[in-house]
Scaffold this motif. Structure first.
Motif, mmCIF file in Angstrom:
data_model
loop_
_atom_site.group_PDB
_atom_site.id
_atom_site.type_symbol
_atom_site.label_atom_id
_atom_site.label_comp_id
_atom_site.label_asym_id
_atom_site.label_seq_id
_atom_site.Cartn_x
_atom_site.Cartn_y
_atom_site.Cartn_z
ATOM 1 N N LEU A 56 -33.264 -22.858 26.593
ATOM 2 C CA LEU A 56 -33.842 -22.079 25.503
ATOM 3 C C LEU A 56 -32.851 -22.013 24.359
ATOM 4 N N LEU A 57 -33.256 -22.483 23.204
ATOM 5 C CA LEU A 57 -32.456 -22.363 21.990
ATOM 6 C C LEU A 57 -33.170 -21.392 21.071
ATOM 7 N N MET A 58 -32.442 -20.393 20.619
ATOM 8 C CA MET A 58 -32.998 -19.405 19.709
ATOM 9 C C MET A 58 -32.999 -19.969 18.293
ATOM 10 N N ARG A 59 -33.722 -19.300 17.429
ATOM 11 C CA ARG A 59 -33.749 -19.720 16.030
ATOM 12 C C ARG A 59 -32.627 -19.048 15.263
ATOM 13 N N GLY A 60 -32.055 -19.791 14.337
ATOM 14 C CA GLY A 60 -31.072 -19.231 13.429
ATOM 15 C C GLY A 60 -29.788 -18.782 14.106
ATOM 16 N N ALA A 61 -29.204 -17.719 13.542
ATOM 17 C CA ALA A 61 -27.910 -17.219 14.003
ATOM 18 C C ALA A 61 -27.967 -16.676 15.423
ATOM 19 N N ALA A 62 -29.144 -16.317 15.909
ATOM 20 C CA ALA A 62 -29.264 -15.758 17.264
ATOM 21 C C ALA A 62 -28.754 -16.728 18.324
ATOM 22 N N GLN A 63 -28.815 -18.032 18.073
ATOM 23 C CA GLN A 63 -28.356 -18.995 19.077
ATOM 24 C C GLN A 63 -26.856 -18.905 19.305
ATOM 25 N N ASP A 165 -39.442 -28.361 12.821
ATOM 26 C CA ASP A 165 -39.610 -29.314 13.922
ATOM 27 C C ASP A 165 -38.867 -30.631 13.691
ATOM 28 N N ASP A 166 -38.824 -31.102 12.455
ATOM 29 C CA ASP A 166 -38.228 -32.408 12.176
ATOM 30 C C ASP A 166 -36.814 -32.320 11.606
ATOM 31 N N VAL A 167 -36.226 -31.122 11.599
ATOM 32 C CA VAL A 167 -34.892 -30.925 11.027
ATOM 33 C C VAL A 167 -33.898 -30.744 12.164
ATOM 34 N N ALA A 168 -32.695 -31.250 11.998
ATOM 35 C CA ALA A 168 -31.697 -31.131 13.069
ATOM 36 C C ALA A 168 -30.324 -30.843 12.496
ATOM 37 N N GLY A 169 -29.404 -30.472 13.381
ATOM 38 C CA GLY A 169 -27.990 -30.329 13.056
ATOM 39 C C GLY A 169 -27.686 -29.256 12.041
ATOM 40 N N ASP A 170 -26.714 -29.559 11.165
ATOM 41 C CA ASP A 170 -26.258 -28.590 10.166
ATOM 42 C C ASP A 170 -27.370 -28.214 9.199
ATOM 43 N N GLU A 171 -28.215 -29.168 8.883
ATOM 44 C CA GLU A 171 -29.326 -28.895 7.964
ATOM 45 C C GLU A 171 -30.268 -27.857 8.573
ATOM 46 N N LEU A 172 -30.524 -27.947 9.882
ATOM 47 C CA LEU A 172 -31.379 -26.970 10.564
ATOM 48 C C LEU A 172 -30.754 -25.582 10.484
#
Length: 195
Positions: A56-63, A165-172
């Motif tokens: 489970l990966l949380m969204r944003g800073a919560a991860q 959905d299509d964004v990854a890494g630092d940009e995400l």
């Protein structure tokens, strides 16, 4: 393992993950090999030497908080200060830590067999239904029908999942931070932006 964007149900999955992490760590204070099946609930199998890949990966800073203070083995047993070190964290991070601390308080006085029974119940009796959709409108209708309790699903939740959905890494990470900031600035009017 196939990745999915969670539109509805992240809070329930986060709660199950939190409980599994706390149970694992409390049980391993007595027996370092206890409850190995919880590891499979918390992280995906990886090759030796690879970094952990969390289920489970949380969204944003919560991860950041989820990985450092909850998912990493032993992390739930390390106290975070109620003041000071929690300054400047997001509401989501604060809630994760509060739930973690609540589970620790509720479970820390349980003996090993009680921890094993609770962990076994979570692993073998809790079921998760996955409903997937490639169409945003169909996803919204499905979740509107299913989500008649809890936090209502907003149009912005579905749009967020689709955009990220299509964004990854630092940009995400950057975009998630901007999304959270905009959500905070607009408060109750955020969903109206997308209606």
């Amino acid at each position: 393992a196939r990745d999915h964007q969670i539109i509805d149900g992240q809070q329930r999955l986060a709660t199950l993950t939190l409980r599994a992490c706390v149970l694992r760590n409390l049980a391993r204070e007595t027996d370092p090999e206890a409850l190995p099946f919880l590891d499979a609930m918390i992280r995906c199998r990886t090759e030796a030497g690879e970094p952990p890949r969390w289920r489970l990966l949380m969204r944003g800073a919560a991860q950041r908080t989820m990985a450092a203070s909850i998912q990493t083995p032993g992390a739930t047993l390390i106290e975070t200060a109620a003041d000071g070190s929690r300054d400047g964290i997001t509401e989501a991070e604060s809630l994760l830590l509060a739930v973690r601390d609540q589970f620790i308080e509720l479970l820390s006085d349980r003996d090993q067999s009680a921890l094993e029974r609770i962990a076994s119940f979570i692993a073998h009796e809790c079921e998760i239904a996955v409903i997937t959709s490639g169409d945003v409108d169909r996803a919204h209708r499905t979740f509107a029908v299913l989500n008649n309790r809890g936090r209502p699903l907003n149009r912005s939740d579905i749009i967020y999942a689709q955009l990220m959905d299509d964004v990854a890494g630092d940009e995400l990470s950057r975009l998630q931070g901007e999304w959270e900031q905009l959500n905070h600035q607009l408060a109750g009017d955020f969903d109206a932006l997308f209606s």
